[in-house]
Scaffold this motif. Structure first.
Motif, PDB file in Angstrom:
ATOM      1  N   ALA A  91     -43.695  36.763   6.609  1.00  3.15           N
ATOM      2  CA  ALA A  91     -42.534  36.071   6.048  1.00  3.15           C
ATOM      3  C   ALA A  91     -41.672  35.483   7.155  1.00  3.15           C
ATOM      4  CB  ALA A  91     -41.714  37.025   5.182  1.00  3.15           C
ATOM      5  N   HIS A  92     -41.470  36.257   8.205  1.00  4.59           N
ATOM      6  CA  HIS A  92     -40.680  35.776   9.350  1.00  4.59           C
ATOM      7  C   HIS A  92     -41.346  34.576  10.007  1.00  4.59           C
ATOM      8  CE1 HIS A  92     -39.572  35.800  13.678  1.00  4.59           C
ATOM      9  NE2 HIS A  92     -38.355  35.995  13.194  1.00  4.59           N
ATOM     10  N   ALA A  93     -42.678  34.634  10.142  1.00  2.31           N
ATOM     11  CA  ALA A  93     -43.401  33.534  10.778  1.00  2.31           C
ATOM     12  C   ALA A  93     -43.202  32.226  10.026  1.00  2.31           C
ATOM     13  CB  ALA A  93     -44.888  33.867  10.876  1.00  2.31           C
ATOM     14  N   GLY A 168     -55.367  33.686   2.354  1.00  2.00           N
ATOM     15  CA  GLY A 168     -54.329  33.289   3.305  1.00  2.00           C
ATOM     16  C   GLY A 168     -53.946  31.829   3.257  1.00  2.00           C
ATOM     17  N   ILE A 169     -54.166  31.167   2.107  1.00  2.00           N
ATOM     18  CA  ILE A 169     -53.738  29.780   1.909  1.00  2.00           C
ATOM     19  C   ILE A 169     -52.998  29.713   0.573  1.00  2.00           C
ATOM     20  CG2 ILE A 169     -54.435  27.358   1.824  1.00  2.00           C
ATOM     21  CD1 ILE A 169     -57.005  28.116   3.254  1.00  2.00           C
ATOM     22  N   TYR A 170     -51.806  29.108   0.595  1.00  2.00           N
ATOM     23  CA  TYR A 170     -50.912  29.119  -0.564  1.00  2.00           C
ATOM     24  C   TYR A 170     -50.304  27.728  -0.757  1.00  2.00           C
ATOM     25  CZ  TYR A 170     -50.855  34.061   0.932  1.00  2.00           C
ATOM     26  OH  TYR A 170     -51.195  35.319   1.358  1.00  2.00           O
ATOM     27  N   TYR A 171     -50.137  27.335  -2.014  1.00  2.00           N
ATOM     28  CA  TYR A 171     -49.384  26.135  -2.365  1.00  2.00           C
ATOM     29  C   TYR A 171     -48.100  26.554  -3.074  1.00  2.00           C
ATOM     30  CZ  TYR A 171     -47.820  22.346  -5.418  1.00  2.00           C
ATOM     31  OH  TYR A 171     -47.055  21.431  -6.104  1.00  2.00           O
ATOM     32  N   PHE A 172     -46.996  25.902  -2.718  1.00  2.00           N
ATOM     33  CA  PHE A 172     -45.713  26.141  -3.380  1.00  2.00           C
ATOM     34  C   PHE A 172     -45.127  24.797  -3.808  1.00  2.00           C
ATOM     35  CE2 PHE A 172     -46.347  29.632  -0.428  1.00  2.00           C
ATOM     36  CZ  PHE A 172     -46.120  30.735  -1.235  1.00  2.00           C
ATOM     37  N   LYS A 173     -44.804  24.697  -5.076  1.00  2.00           N
ATOM     38  CA  LYS A 173     -44.238  23.446  -5.590  1.00  2.00           C
ATOM     39  C   LYS A 173     -42.892  23.136  -4.951  1.00  2.00           C
ATOM     40  CE  LYS A 173     -43.100  23.285  -9.986  1.00  2.00           C
ATOM     41  NZ  LYS A 173     -43.270  23.172 -11.460  1.00  2.00           N
ATOM     42  N   SER A 174     -42.146  24.184  -4.612  1.00  2.00           N
ATOM     43  CA  SER A 174     -40.823  24.011  -4.014  1.00  2.00           C
ATOM     44  C   SER A 174     -40.728  24.793  -2.713  1.00  2.00           C
ATOM     45  CB  SER A 174     -39.722  24.476  -4.970  1.00  2.00           C
ATOM     46  OG  SER A 174     -38.470  24.532  -4.310  1.00  2.00           O
ATOM     47  N   GLY A 175     -40.739  24.068  -1.601  1.00  2.21           N
ATOM     48  CA  GLY A 175     -40.537  24.724  -0.318  1.00  2.21           C
ATOM     49  C   GLY A 175     -39.169  25.355  -0.214  1.00  2.21           C
ATOM     50  N   GLU A 176     -38.187  24.740  -0.881  1.00  3.49           N
ATOM     51  CA  GLU A 176     -36.827  25.282  -0.856  1.00  3.49           C
ATOM     52  C   GLU A 176     -36.765  26.667  -1.498  1.00  3.49           C
ATOM     53  OE1 GLU A 176     -36.438  20.744  -1.100  1.00  3.49           O
ATOM     54  OE2 GLU A 176     -37.703  22.320  -1.958  1.00  3.49           O
ATOM     55  N   THR A 177     -37.492  26.832  -2.607  1.00  4.45           N
ATOM     56  CA  THR A 177     -37.503  28.134  -3.284  1.00  4.45           C
ATOM     57  C   THR A 177     -38.129  29.202  -2.400  1.00  4.45           C
ATOM     58  OG1 THR A 177     -37.590  27.112  -5.477  1.00  4.45           O
ATOM     59  CG2 THR A 177     -38.344  29.392  -5.304  1.00  4.45           C
ATOM     60  N   LEU A 178     -39.264  28.892  -1.789  1.00  6.04           N
ATOM     61  CA  LEU A 178     -39.902  29.862  -0.900  1.00  6.04           C
ATOM     62  C   LEU A 178     -38.982  30.190   0.272  1.00  6.04           C
ATOM     63  CD1 LEU A 178     -42.336  31.555  -0.007  1.00  6.04           C
ATOM     64  CD2 LEU A 178     -43.171  29.532   1.214  1.00  6.04           C
ATOM     65  N   ARG A 179     -38.338  29.179   0.829  1.00  7.33           N
ATOM     66  CA  ARG A 179     -37.438  29.407   1.959  1.00  7.33           C
ATOM     67  C   ARG A 179     -36.318  30.377   1.581  1.00  7.33           C
ATOM     68  NH1 ARG A 179     -35.028  24.046   3.680  1.00  7.33           N
ATOM     69  NH2 ARG A 179     -33.664  24.445   1.903  1.00  7.33           N
ATOM     70  N   ALA A 180     -35.747  30.202   0.408  1.00  5.42           N
ATOM     71  CA  ALA A 180     -34.663  31.085  -0.046  1.00  5.42           C
ATOM     72  C   ALA A 180     -35.158  32.520  -0.218  1.00  5.42           C
ATOM     73  CB  ALA A 180     -34.076  30.559  -1.355  1.00  5.42           C
ATOM     74  N   GLU A 181     -36.367  32.679  -0.759  1.00  7.91           N
ATOM     75  CA  GLU A 181     -36.908  34.026  -0.962  1.00  7.91           C
ATOM     76  C   GLU A 181     -37.214  34.701   0.379  1.00  7.91           C
ATOM     77  OE1 GLU A 181     -36.998  35.708  -3.625  1.00  7.91           O
ATOM     78  OE2 GLU A 181     -36.575  34.153  -5.126  1.00  7.91           O
ATOM     79  N   LEU A 182     -37.724  33.952   1.341  1.00 14.11           N
ATOM     80  CA  LEU A 182     -37.991  34.518   2.663  1.00 14.11           C
ATOM     81  C   LEU A 182     -36.690  34.887   3.363  1.00 14.11           C
ATOM     82  CD1 LEU A 182     -40.814  32.097   3.914  1.00 14.11           C
ATOM     83  CD2 LEU A 182     -41.080  34.342   2.846  1.00 14.11           C
ATOM     84  N   VAL A 190     -35.582  43.643   4.217  1.00 15.01           N
ATOM     85  CA  VAL A 190     -36.677  44.160   3.395  1.00 15.01           C
ATOM     86  C   VAL A 190     -37.942  44.159   4.247  1.00 15.01           C
ATOM     87  CG1 VAL A 190     -38.025  43.874   1.279  1.00 15.01           C
ATOM     88  CG2 VAL A 190     -35.587  43.255   1.311  1.00 15.01           C
ATOM     89  N   VAL A 191     -38.301  45.317   4.776  1.00 21.07           N
ATOM     90  CA  VAL A 191     -39.425  45.402   5.710  1.00 21.07           C
ATOM     91  C   VAL A 191     -40.435  46.436   5.228  1.00 21.07           C
ATOM     92  CG1 VAL A 191     -38.056  44.689   7.701  1.00 21.07           C
ATOM     93  CG2 VAL A 191     -38.255  47.121   7.147  1.00 21.07           C
ATOM     94  N   TYR A 196     -41.574  41.753   8.040  1.00 19.42           N
ATOM     95  CA  TYR A 196     -41.194  41.052   6.818  1.00 19.42           C
ATOM     96  C   TYR A 196     -42.451  40.413   6.231  1.00 19.42           C
ATOM     97  CZ  TYR A 196     -36.578  41.563   8.926  1.00 19.42           C
ATOM     98  OH  TYR A 196     -35.441  42.077   9.510  1.00 19.42           O
ATOM     99  N   GLN A 197     -42.776  40.755   4.980  1.00 21.34           N
ATOM    100  CA  GLN A 197     -44.063  40.384   4.405  1.00 21.34           C
ATOM    101  C   GLN A 197     -43.927  39.294   3.339  1.00 21.34           C
ATOM    102  OE1 GLN A 197     -46.723  41.367   5.728  1.00 21.34           O
ATOM    103  NE2 GLN A 197     -46.114  43.190   6.868  1.00 21.34           N
ATOM    104  N   LEU A 198     -44.795  38.307   3.399  1.00 27.19           N
ATOM    105  CA  LEU A 198     -44.819  37.234   2.408  1.00 27.19           C
ATOM    106  C   LEU A 198     -45.031  37.786   1.006  1.00 27.19           C
ATOM    107  CD1 LEU A 198     -44.944  34.271   1.472  1.00 27.19           C
ATOM    108  CD2 LEU A 198     -47.374  34.264   2.133  1.00 27.19           C
ATOM    109  N   THR A 199     -45.861  38.821   0.861  1.00 21.64           N
ATOM    110  CA  THR A 199     -46.151  39.351  -0.475  1.00 21.64           C
ATOM    111  C   THR A 199     -44.893  39.860  -1.180  1.00 21.64           C
ATOM    112  OG1 THR A 199     -46.817  41.405   0.623  1.00 21.64           O
ATOM    113  CG2 THR A 199     -48.578  39.915  -0.076  1.00 21.64           C
ATOM    114  N   ASP A 200     -43.911  40.338  -0.421  1.00 23.26           N
ATOM    115  CA  ASP A 200     -42.659  40.762  -1.044  1.00 23.26           C
ATOM    116  C   ASP A 200     -41.922  39.580  -1.645  1.00 23.26           C
ATOM    117  OD1 ASP A 200     -42.890  43.511  -0.511  1.00 23.26           O
ATOM    118  OD2 ASP A 200     -42.136  43.241   1.521  1.00 23.26           O
ATOM    119  N   ALA A 201     -41.948  38.447  -0.958  1.00 22.00           N
ATOM    120  CA  ALA A 201     -41.328  37.242  -1.510  1.00 22.00           C
ATOM    121  C   ALA A 201     -42.072  36.763  -2.752  1.00 22.00           C
ATOM    122  CB  ALA A 201     -41.298  36.137  -0.455  1.00 22.00           C
TER     123      ALA A 201
END
Length: 336
Positions: A91-93, A168-182, A190-191, A196-201
């Motif tokens: 998630a941090h990356a 390990g490849i993902y599509y997100f319709k809204s980059g803004e939404t993913l950014r907010a969750e990360l 949240v570790v 910080y893990q993408l799966t938590d987001a």
């Protein structure tokens, strides 16, 4: 559409080859892993790419950054560079490239290659690319409902819940939404395991009612260590030969030499009293004399003499003479 490529890890399991070159720039069938990855993503999404954002360690240096920008340019888009200098999790990356996370995005980790023939469902909030595997206990997997929607993410299940592994490849319709969750994970510390893990987001997004669907790939090829990287090279050569791609440069010089396809032979390669193939890649400027090589990956400007190689990986500018026993081998090298 933008592509975000986290690739700050050096790839310790692929040493010594990654001591001087980051793993995503190791060539597979003549092209760096990350180059083939973004090419194949571009084919699947089948729409213009506005930007490719590469997340690297600052120590990689300017030459690596220039190579990455050139890869993006070869695909008709611009490349941007971001840095992750601490290994603080997936998630941090991704969040290191937050300035590029707007509009639809694809996030792809640069240590895997794939072959796929599916249409990207851009109506979904997210598409998670998966591959059916024999032993799901070694992977993170997804569970589906009868509508082919993802309802759960399970990390390395001890009991069978699904055989669809996340590649390990993902599509997100809204980059803004993913950014907010990360950002939420970072702000609230949240570790898991200190990272910080993408799966938590993803779990948070799912709980909010967002729609996740799978994108199933036909082939999933790893580049984690020497053996699987050599195998991936062999498999990729077979795919490219089937696709009709020209793999042998016209500049190759041959004296009493044989090439058994599929093989990739780079520019200005010299072969003398040699049998090459099947499943061999030889980088630009390599010389092979009095040798047999099969199922192997040789990078550029190597010199190989009196060798009989199988399942081998030889680095740039390496010199190998099979008749000599007094050798100087660097850290993490293996002779078997």
């Amino acid at each position: 559409m933008k592509i975000i490529v986290p690739m700050a890890g050096r790839g310790s399991r692929l040493r010594p080859h990654t001591l001087t070159v980051p793993k995503p720039l190791i060539p597979i069938a003549g092209k760096p892993i990350v180059h083939r990855l973004v090419e194949d993503i571009a084919k699947v999404i089948d729409q213009p790419i506005d930007e490719i954002a590469f997340i690297i360690h600052e120590s990689f240096g300017s030459a690596v950054e220039e190579d990455l920008v050139a890869i993006a340019k070869s695909l008709g888009t611009r490349g941007t560079i971001y840095y992750q200098n601490e290994a603080l999790g997936t998630a941090h990356a991704i969040l290191c490239a937050k300035e590029s996370m707007n509009g639809p995005i694809v996030v792809a980790y640069a240590d895997t290659l794939f072959r796929a023939d599916f249409s990207l469902d851009t109506t979904a909030d997210s598409v998670i690319w998966v591959k059916q595997v024999e032993d799901p206990s070694a992977f993170g997997v997804v569970q589906l409902n009868d509508k082919n929607e993802i309802i759960d993410f399970v990390e390395k299940p001890k009991e069978f819940v699904s055989d669809l592994a996340i590649i390990g490849i993902y599509y997100f319709k809204s980059g803004e939404t993913l950014r907010a969750e990360l950002q939420y994970l970072i702000d609230n510390d949240v570790v898991k395991g200190g990272e910080y893990q993408l799966t938590d987001a993803l779990e948070n997004m799912k709980q909010k009612g967002m729609k996740f669907v799978p994108g199933k790939v036909e082939e999933w090829m790893d580049c984690g260590n020497k053996n699987v990287t050599v195998d991936t090279n062999s498999r990729m050569l077979s795919f490219l030969e089937r696709d009709g791609e020209i793999l042998v440069s016209q500049s190759v010089k041959m004296i009493n030499a044989t090439i058994i396809p599929p093989c990739y032979i780079g520019n200005n390669v010299e072969l003398e009293n040699a049998t090459i193939g099947p499943n061999v890649s030889l980088g630009d400027g390599t010389k092979v004399i009095n040798s047999q090589i099969k199922n192997s990956l040789v990078q550029s400007n190597a010199v190989i003499v009196n060798a009989k190689l199988d399942n081998a990986m030889i680095g740039n500018h390496a010199k190998f003479d099979g008749e000599f026993t007094s050798v100087s081998i660097g850290d993490y090298s293996v002779l078997e």
